[in-house]
Design a protein around this motif. Sequence first.
Motif, PDB file in Angstrom:
ATOM      1  N   GLY A 348       0.832  -1.201   0.000  1.00  0.00           N
ATOM      2  CA  GLY A 348       0.000   0.000   0.000  1.00  0.00           C
ATOM      3  C   GLY A 348       0.863   1.247   0.000  1.00  0.00           C
ATOM      4  O   GLY A 348       2.088   1.158   0.007  1.00  0.00           O
ATOM      5  N   MET A 349       0.210   2.405  -0.084  1.00  0.00           N
ATOM      6  CA  MET A 349       0.992   3.649  -0.022  1.00  0.00           C
ATOM      7  C   MET A 349       0.446   4.537   1.077  1.00  0.00           C
ATOM      8  O   MET A 349      -0.762   4.586   1.297  1.00  0.00           O
ATOM      9  CB  MET A 349       0.938   4.462  -1.321  1.00  0.00           C
ATOM     10  CG  MET A 349       0.411   3.769  -2.500  1.00  0.00           C
ATOM     11  SD  MET A 349       0.240   4.898  -3.896  1.00  0.00           S
ATOM     12  CE  MET A 349      -0.610   3.780  -4.994  1.00  0.00           C
ATOM     13  N   ALA A 357       0.714  10.216  -6.414  1.00  0.00           N
ATOM     14  CA  ALA A 357       1.155   9.101  -7.262  1.00  0.00           C
ATOM     15  C   ALA A 357       0.891   9.333  -8.750  1.00  0.00           C
ATOM     16  O   ALA A 357       1.659   8.874  -9.587  1.00  0.00           O
ATOM     17  CB  ALA A 357       0.497   7.808  -6.796  1.00  0.00           C
ATOM     18  N   PHE A 362       6.708  11.596 -10.292  1.00  0.00           N
ATOM     19  CA  PHE A 362       6.704  11.326  -8.863  1.00  0.00           C
ATOM     20  C   PHE A 362       7.007   9.855  -8.651  1.00  0.00           C
ATOM     21  O   PHE A 362       6.296   8.976  -9.138  1.00  0.00           O
ATOM     22  CB  PHE A 362       5.362  11.676  -8.214  1.00  0.00           C
ATOM     23  CG  PHE A 362       5.346  11.301  -6.754  1.00  0.00           C
ATOM     24  CD1 PHE A 362       5.941  12.126  -5.816  1.00  0.00           C
ATOM     25  CD2 PHE A 362       4.789  10.100  -6.342  1.00  0.00           C
ATOM     26  CE1 PHE A 362       5.976  11.763  -4.481  1.00  0.00           C
ATOM     27  CE2 PHE A 362       4.816   9.737  -4.998  1.00  0.00           C
ATOM     28  CZ  PHE A 362       5.411  10.572  -4.073  1.00  0.00           C
ATOM     29  N   THR A 363       8.073   9.587  -7.930  1.00  0.00           N
ATOM     30  CA  THR A 363       8.436   8.202  -7.673  1.00  0.00           C
ATOM     31  C   THR A 363       9.052   8.100  -6.294  1.00  0.00           C
ATOM     32  O   THR A 363       9.639   9.063  -5.798  1.00  0.00           O
ATOM     33  CB  THR A 363       9.428   7.671  -8.733  1.00  0.00           C
ATOM     34  OG1 THR A 363       9.757   6.323  -8.416  1.00  0.00           O
ATOM     35  CG2 THR A 363      10.710   8.497  -8.779  1.00  0.00           C
ATOM     36  N   LYS A 365      10.835   5.324  -5.911  1.00  0.00           N
ATOM     37  CA  LYS A 365      11.841   4.302  -6.220  1.00  0.00           C
ATOM     38  C   LYS A 365      13.192   4.946  -6.508  1.00  0.00           C
ATOM     39  O   LYS A 365      13.266   6.130  -6.809  1.00  0.00           O
ATOM     40  CB  LYS A 365      11.356   3.470  -7.410  1.00  0.00           C
ATOM     41  CG  LYS A 365      10.070   2.729  -7.044  1.00  0.00           C
ATOM     42  CD  LYS A 365       9.423   2.020  -8.212  1.00  0.00           C
ATOM     43  CE  LYS A 365       8.052   1.504  -7.745  1.00  0.00           C
ATOM     44  NZ  LYS A 365       7.280   0.925  -8.845  1.00  0.00           N
ATOM     45  N   ALA A 369      15.306   2.789 -11.059  1.00  0.00           N
ATOM     46  CA  ALA A 369      14.279   1.786 -10.771  1.00  0.00           C
ATOM     47  C   ALA A 369      12.903   2.297 -11.184  1.00  0.00           C
ATOM     48  O   ALA A 369      12.005   1.527 -11.477  1.00  0.00           O
ATOM     49  CB  ALA A 369      14.285   1.440  -9.292  1.00  0.00           C
ATOM     50  N   GLY A 370      12.731   3.595 -11.222  1.00  0.00           N
ATOM     51  CA  GLY A 370      11.431   4.146 -11.601  1.00  0.00           C
ATOM     52  C   GLY A 370      11.585   5.562 -12.103  1.00  0.00           C
ATOM     53  O   GLY A 370      12.396   6.319 -11.580  1.00  0.00           O
ATOM     54  N   THR A 371      10.819   5.904 -13.133  1.00  0.00           N
ATOM     55  CA  THR A 371      10.867   7.279 -13.626  1.00  0.00           C
ATOM     56  C   THR A 371       9.657   8.058 -13.117  1.00  0.00           C
ATOM     57  O   THR A 371       9.572   9.253 -13.312  1.00  0.00           O
ATOM     58  CB  THR A 371      10.867   7.316 -15.170  1.00  0.00           C
ATOM     59  OG1 THR A 371      10.208   6.173 -15.665  1.00  0.00           O
ATOM     60  CG2 THR A 371      12.266   7.343 -15.702  1.00  0.00           C
ATOM     61  N   GLY A 372       8.704   7.368 -12.494  1.00  0.00           N
ATOM     62  CA  GLY A 372       7.533   8.078 -12.001  1.00  0.00           C
ATOM     63  C   GLY A 372       6.546   8.424 -13.096  1.00  0.00           C
ATOM     64  O   GLY A 372       5.718   9.312 -12.949  1.00  0.00           O
ATOM     65  N   LEU A 373       6.634   7.694 -14.210  1.00  0.00           N
ATOM     66  CA  LEU A 373       5.730   8.002 -15.323  1.00  0.00           C
ATOM     67  C   LEU A 373       4.597   6.985 -15.452  1.00  0.00           C
ATOM     68  O   LEU A 373       3.653   7.200 -16.191  1.00  0.00           O
ATOM     69  CB  LEU A 373       6.517   8.044 -16.636  1.00  0.00           C
ATOM     70  CG  LEU A 373       7.326   9.315 -16.836  1.00  0.00           C
ATOM     71  CD1 LEU A 373       8.186   9.215 -18.074  1.00  0.00           C
ATOM     72  CD2 LEU A 373       6.393  10.514 -16.946  1.00  0.00           C
ATOM     73  N   GLY A 374       4.724   5.863 -14.755  1.00  0.00           N
ATOM     74  CA  GLY A 374       3.748   4.785 -14.919  1.00  0.00           C
ATOM     75  C   GLY A 374       2.324   5.250 -14.673  1.00  0.00           C
ATOM     76  O   GLY A 374       1.458   5.169 -15.545  1.00  0.00           O
ATOM     77  N   LEU A 375       2.085   5.754 -13.471  1.00  0.00           N
ATOM     78  CA  LEU A 375       0.716   6.150 -13.138  1.00  0.00           C
ATOM     79  C   LEU A 375       0.297   7.417 -13.876  1.00  0.00           C
ATOM     80  O   LEU A 375      -0.880   7.619 -14.146  1.00  0.00           O
ATOM     81  CB  LEU A 375       0.574   6.323 -11.628  1.00  0.00           C
ATOM     82  CG  LEU A 375       0.559   4.998 -10.848  1.00  0.00           C
ATOM     83  CD1 LEU A 375       0.557   5.247  -9.346  1.00  0.00           C
ATOM     84  CD2 LEU A 375      -0.664   4.163 -11.230  1.00  0.00           C
ATOM     85  N   ALA A 376       1.269   8.260 -14.208  1.00  0.00           N
ATOM     86  CA  ALA A 376       0.941   9.459 -15.003  1.00  0.00           C
ATOM     87  C   ALA A 376       0.398   9.022 -16.360  1.00  0.00           C
ATOM     88  O   ALA A 376      -0.557   9.600 -16.882  1.00  0.00           O
ATOM     89  CB  ALA A 376       2.173  10.337 -15.174  1.00  0.00           C
TER      90      ALA A 376
HETATM   91  N1  LIG Z   1       0.502  -0.803  -6.379  1.00  0.00           N
HETATM   92  C1  LIG Z   1       1.222   0.050  -5.641  1.00  0.00           C
HETATM   93  N2  LIG Z   1       1.473  -0.207  -4.327  1.00  0.00           N
HETATM   94  C2  LIG Z   1       2.183   0.674  -3.586  1.00  0.00           C
HETATM   95  N3  LIG Z   1       2.715   1.818  -4.050  1.00  0.00           N
HETATM   96  C3  LIG Z   1       2.501   2.134  -5.329  1.00  0.00           C
HETATM   97  C4  LIG Z   1       1.754   1.280  -6.200  1.00  0.00           C
HETATM   98  N4  LIG Z   1       1.704   1.868  -7.411  1.00  0.00           N
HETATM   99  C5  LIG Z   1       2.397   3.008  -7.332  1.00  0.00           C
HETATM  100  N5  LIG Z   1       2.893   3.183  -6.086  1.00  0.00           N
HETATM  101  C6  LIG Z   1       3.662   4.339  -5.602  1.00  0.00           C
HETATM  102  O1  LIG Z   1       3.459   5.408  -6.494  1.00  0.00           O
HETATM  103  C7  LIG Z   1       4.698   5.864  -7.041  1.00  0.00           C
HETATM  104  C8  LIG Z   1       4.467   6.319  -8.470  1.00  0.00           C
HETATM  105  O2  LIG Z   1       4.150   5.206  -9.316  1.00  0.00           O
HETATM  106  P1  LIG Z   1       4.462   5.272 -10.860  1.00  0.00           P
HETATM  107  O3  LIG Z   1       4.055   3.994 -11.470  1.00  0.00           O
HETATM  108  O4  LIG Z   1       3.883   6.524 -11.410  1.00  0.00           O
HETATM  109  O5  LIG Z   1       6.035   5.453 -10.902  1.00  0.00           O
HETATM  110  P2  LIG Z   1       7.167   4.376 -10.564  1.00  0.00           P
HETATM  111  O6  LIG Z   1       6.597   3.011 -10.486  1.00  0.00           O
HETATM  112  O7  LIG Z   1       7.889   4.875  -9.368  1.00  0.00           O
HETATM  113  O8  LIG Z   1       8.104   4.531 -11.843  1.00  0.00           O
HETATM  114  P3  LIG Z   1       7.792   3.971 -13.345  1.00  0.00           P
HETATM  115  O9  LIG Z   1       6.405   3.444 -13.355  1.00  0.00           O
HETATM  116  O10 LIG Z   1       7.959   5.159 -14.214  1.00  0.00           O
HETATM  117  O11 LIG Z   1       8.818   2.931 -13.565  1.00  0.00           O
HETATM  118  C9  LIG Z   1       5.636   4.697  -6.885  1.00  0.00           C
HETATM  119  O12 LIG Z   1       6.986   5.120  -6.825  1.00  0.00           O
HETATM  120  C10 LIG Z   1       5.159   4.071  -5.593  1.00  0.00           C
HETATM  121  O13 LIG Z   1       5.663   4.743  -4.492  1.00  0.00           O
END
Ligand SMILES: Nc1ncnc2c1ncn2[C@@H]1O[C@H](COP(=O)(O)OP(=O)(O)OP(=O)(O)O)[C@@H](O)[C@H]1O
Length: 545
Positions: A348-349, A357, A362-363, A365, A369-376
């Motif tokens: 969880g977060m 998120a 915003f990351t 990680k 490990a993460g660019t913070g673009l996934g959820l965007a």
């Molecule tokens: N399922 C999840 N459980 C817990 N935390 C999450 C979850 N999904 C996202 N987060 C939190 O939200 C942040 C942003 O997620 P996002 O997918 O945008 O970027 P990322 O995973 O850090 O990098 P990227 O997806 O670009 O590789 C994550 O760094 C993490 O802290």
Amino acid sequence: MSDQSHSASLETASIEELRERLREAEDTLDAIRSGAVDAVVVGSDDDRRIYTLESADRPYRVLVEQMQEGAVMLSADGTILYANERAGQLLGTQVEHVVGSAFSAFVLDGQHARLHELIRESATGTARDELTVLSVNGETPVYCSFKALESERDQDRLICGVISDLSQQRQMEARLHQAQKMEAVGQLTGGLAHDFNNLLQAIHGNLELVKRAPSDPERVLRWTGNAMRAVSRGAKLTAQLLAFSRSQKLELKPVGLARLVHGMADLFDRTLGAGIDLRLELGDDDAQVVADATQLELALLNLAINARDAMPTGGVLRISTLAWTITDDADLADGDYVELSVADTGTGMPADVAARAFEPFFTTKEVGAGTGLGLAQVYGICQQAGGHAQIESSPRGTRVSLFLRRSPAAAAAPDPSASAVVNASDQSAPRILVVDDDPDVRTFMVETLVSLGYRVDSATGGRAALHMMASDPPDLLVLDFAMPHLDGATVAKLARSQGLQMPIVFASGYADTSALDAAMGNNISLLRKPFSIGNLSAVVAAALG
Ligand SMILES: Nc1ncnc2c1ncn2[C@@H]1O[C@H](COP(=O)(O)OP(=O)(O)OP(=O)(O)O)[C@@H](O)[C@H]1O
Ligand SMILES: [Mg+2]
């Protein structure tokens, strides 16, 4: 007693004395206002103070004159009856010129209605809002607060206003914003450079292996396969960036959710690893939503990767769909939707992470490990498809829901990998003209189309292409969209104006959505870069009908 403490106690004494006088002045003022007396004399013979309405009011007057906020008194129709010096400064002129003018004369045209509203509201309480005042110094953002004094008749009402200058605050905000942007750019470039270096390494390494042992077909196949996987990872990354920058044209079409998710089962298995139990609960098998299928796959992959990262010791990942009819919602227009959710049993977060998120870059990680673009990306594609995304998270896990507009059931889209292969030696095979300024891309397209059996000509730019077509029009024109001098849109327009009606395929890596939208038209289709041989052949075959 030292000098310092001596002067400190003197100050305290004089402050006490001033306070006392102010209180006296207030009491007296009340008495005078109520009409009980005309003047009050306080003190003994040698320390005598006489209070009248004028002298009792003076401390307030001085206070108002001195204060660093603008103060004005307005009549009921908004004419300035009094302004302190600071108000004069804010309005960019001397107090003498301000008094007698309408306050609205100093307010931005588009805000006059709001100003009159504030003046009206001030009759029943304090009315506050931000306005922009105009002066010779330019526009100044201010915060205005108006309150009317009670009066018997509306037209006699006096309105007191305080005007605070917001420009410094705005500058600070802009600086902070800039700093945040720089931080984001720093994170982005750090993360991206790292990711791309790894990809380039994989591509370079595998090509080098091929170069060393080109005669071993089995290994060559494996190495080229490795290199191509790295390329598709790079392409995903650029797709994410483009989706985020919103410059990629989304292809919104009806998408069968169950089919799409089932189609990704392999990918999920490989991404998630053995410790995670994937459960698909796709309610309505035929549910179709309006989305861009490629981007939606990417979104699901992003969500699956996030879930995996949140469940380092394993857990359950549930992908489910649920139909909704929505009315009166803050984020969604009324209508039928399908909620596609990805729920994990991970860490969880915390609330502050959940709140940010969806923000690009915003990351939590580490770099790389993460660019913070996934959820965007997830948020962006939902928004652009007329839907919405939301997060629910607790220490027991996270659920990300994508609300997508339901589309009326329609025929499923044809499988893009099925493509026609034309006989190469066939002189009746369609003739294609490929126009691209990038020599590598052009060579690749020409070789591929030739290998698919088409007759192919190529041109390095729009002018050459138009020249060639004038004498010998091809059956199909494949045009790079972004080219120097003449871009694809212009070449297409010129070709049409010359009476050339052949189908056109735009190949575009990125393009301003509006430019591409404007250029799209009858008999024009889109091929997104980077594309595979399968994509190219499918689009070309479809365009040729
Ligand atoms: N399922 C999840 N459980 C817990 N935390 C999450 C979850 N999904 C996202 N987060 C939190 O939200 C942040 C942003 O997620 P996002 O997918 O945008 O970027 P990322 O995973 O850090 O990098 P990227 O997806 O670009 O590789 C994550 O760094 C993490 O802290
Ligand atoms: Mg992610």
